[in-house]
Design a protein around this motif. Sequence first.
Motif, PDB file in Angstrom:
ATOM      1  N   ALA A   1       1.003  -1.158  -0.094  1.00  0.00           N
ATOM      2  CA  ALA A   1       0.034   0.046   0.068  1.00  0.00           C
ATOM      3  C   ALA A   1       0.875   1.104  -0.005  1.00  0.00           C
ATOM      4  O   ALA A   1       0.690   2.271  -0.680  1.00  0.00           O
ATOM      5  CB  ALA A   1      -0.884   0.106   1.026  1.00  0.00           C
ATOM      6  N   ALA A   2       1.879   1.265   0.805  1.00  0.00           N
ATOM      7  CA  ALA A   2       2.863   2.288   0.799  1.00  0.00           C
ATOM      8  C   ALA A   2       3.434   2.430  -0.449  1.00  0.00           C
ATOM      9  O   ALA A   2       3.707   3.796  -1.153  1.00  0.00           O
ATOM     10  CB  ALA A   2       3.833   2.185   2.036  1.00  0.00           C
ATOM     11  N   TYR A   3       3.886   1.343  -1.010  1.00  0.00           N
ATOM     12  CA  TYR A   3       4.764   1.511  -2.289  1.00  0.00           C
ATOM     13  C   TYR A   3       3.919   1.935  -3.444  1.00  0.00           C
ATOM     14  O   TYR A   3       4.281   2.794  -4.305  1.00  0.00           O
ATOM     15  CB  TYR A   3       5.217   0.257  -2.543  1.00  0.00           C
ATOM     16  CG  TYR A   3       6.385   0.168  -3.837  1.00  0.00           C
ATOM     17  CD1 TYR A   3       7.464   0.734  -3.859  1.00  0.00           C
ATOM     18  CD2 TYR A   3       5.860  -0.319  -5.019  1.00  0.00           C
ATOM     19  CE1 TYR A   3       8.452   0.581  -4.799  1.00  0.00           C
ATOM     20  CE2 TYR A   3       6.680  -0.403  -5.967  1.00  0.00           C
ATOM     21  CZ  TYR A   3       7.817  -0.324  -5.909  1.00  0.00           C
ATOM     22  OH  TYR A   3       8.706  -0.152  -7.293  1.00  0.00           O
ATOM     23  N   ARG A   4       2.788   1.501  -3.496  1.00  0.00           N
ATOM     24  CA  ARG A   4       1.782   2.006  -4.671  1.00  0.00           C
ATOM     25  C   ARG A   4       1.393   3.077  -4.503  1.00  0.00           C
ATOM     26  O   ARG A   4       1.256   3.952  -5.634  1.00  0.00           O
ATOM     27  CB  ARG A   4       0.582   0.901  -4.522  1.00  0.00           C
ATOM     28  CG  ARG A   4       0.867  -0.463  -4.880  1.00  0.00           C
ATOM     29  CD  ARG A   4      -0.518  -1.260  -5.302  1.00  0.00           C
ATOM     30  NE  ARG A   4      -0.999  -0.695  -6.197  1.00  0.00           N
ATOM     31  CZ  ARG A   4      -2.315  -1.228  -6.686  1.00  0.00           C
ATOM     32  NH1 ARG A   4      -3.121  -2.352  -5.906  1.00  0.00           N
ATOM     33  NH2 ARG A   4      -3.075  -0.724  -7.725  1.00  0.00           N
ATOM     34  N   GLU A   5       1.147   3.853  -3.370  1.00  0.00           N
ATOM     35  CA  GLU A   5       0.927   5.201  -3.113  1.00  0.00           C
ATOM     36  C   GLU A   5       2.112   6.088  -3.707  1.00  0.00           C
ATOM     37  O   GLU A   5       1.703   7.002  -4.327  1.00  0.00           O
ATOM     38  CB  GLU A   5       0.664   5.566  -1.946  1.00  0.00           C
ATOM     39  CG  GLU A   5       0.232   6.839  -1.357  1.00  0.00           C
ATOM     40  CD  GLU A   5      -0.327   7.370  -0.136  1.00  0.00           C
ATOM     41  OE1 GLU A   5      -0.441   8.299   0.410  1.00  0.00           O
ATOM     42  OE2 GLU A   5      -0.108   6.257   0.948  1.00  0.00           O
TER      43      GLU A   5
END
Length: 314
Positions: free
Chosen positions: A116-120
């Motif tokens: 989630a952090a990476y895709r954001e």
Amino acid sequence: MLSNFTLRQLAYFVTAAEEGSTSKAAEVLHLNQSSMSSALTELESIIGVALFLRRRGKGLTLTPVGEELLPAARRTLRSASEFEWLSRTLQTEDRGTLNIGCFDTIAPAYLPRIMAAYRERFPGVQVKITESNQDGLINALEGGRIEMAITYSVGLPPTLETSLVADPLPHALLPAGHRLAREKSVALSQLSSEQFVMINNSPARELIIELFERQGLQPRILHHSSNFDHVRAMVHQGIGYTLISQIPGTTPPHWGDGVVPVPLKGEHPGHAIVIAVPKDSTLTRRARHFRTVAGEFRELTGGHVPGVPTRLRG
């Protein structure tokens, strides 16, 4: 089967065809004429056909075969140029596909939050995940099928280098209604007489058994499963307890309220959860960013990320 001619020779062929003479082609490519002539002759020898008719004083004329091969040569050079551009772009831009692996039993606890952090931050990168056991991840890394793997630090070969993702602490996972569920900590000896649900993945299984043996205890194993959600569900139903590693005082959101993690008493540091990559590899930009995000995630959680059984040392 790959031919023995080079892209450079194809470039000489195309330039010579366009200029109509070896001398002009040599001038365009900043070569001497003899080098250009030798390269063209060698190319014709490799492919087994004549590409030019050579008439003294009249320059070069394409043979019928040369006429047919010229468009293909141009396409090949164009594709090679695109390949080179893409390879450089993927090293400098945050897009493309990132192939990673994760130890199957820890994937639910680690990957969703890191992803989630990476895709954001990098929405242009498509992440493809391979879930496997330790041996499968090592084989995938060594075979180049994945760039990196989130896995246990234990049992990795010296050909891999690692960076820390989490250093989880051992907990007993108990049903919410268990007599010890509200305790601040619990000794393994307080549970050893109860039914135990064993995670059947290596190295987790061997490391849990080692923990019991170091304390002179033996688990009363009721059931084995390689599916951690199945193990958790059995604990939820009060069938038995199990051992996990996680952030003290927190639980992964998908667990619900039916299970309670209670820290084990004593000093039981566990083997770390790491990102492993081949030592001789050059990571793509997107892979380097993934590793950075995982490291930042570790800092945000104080060095502990929810996990599942890892080595628990006494």
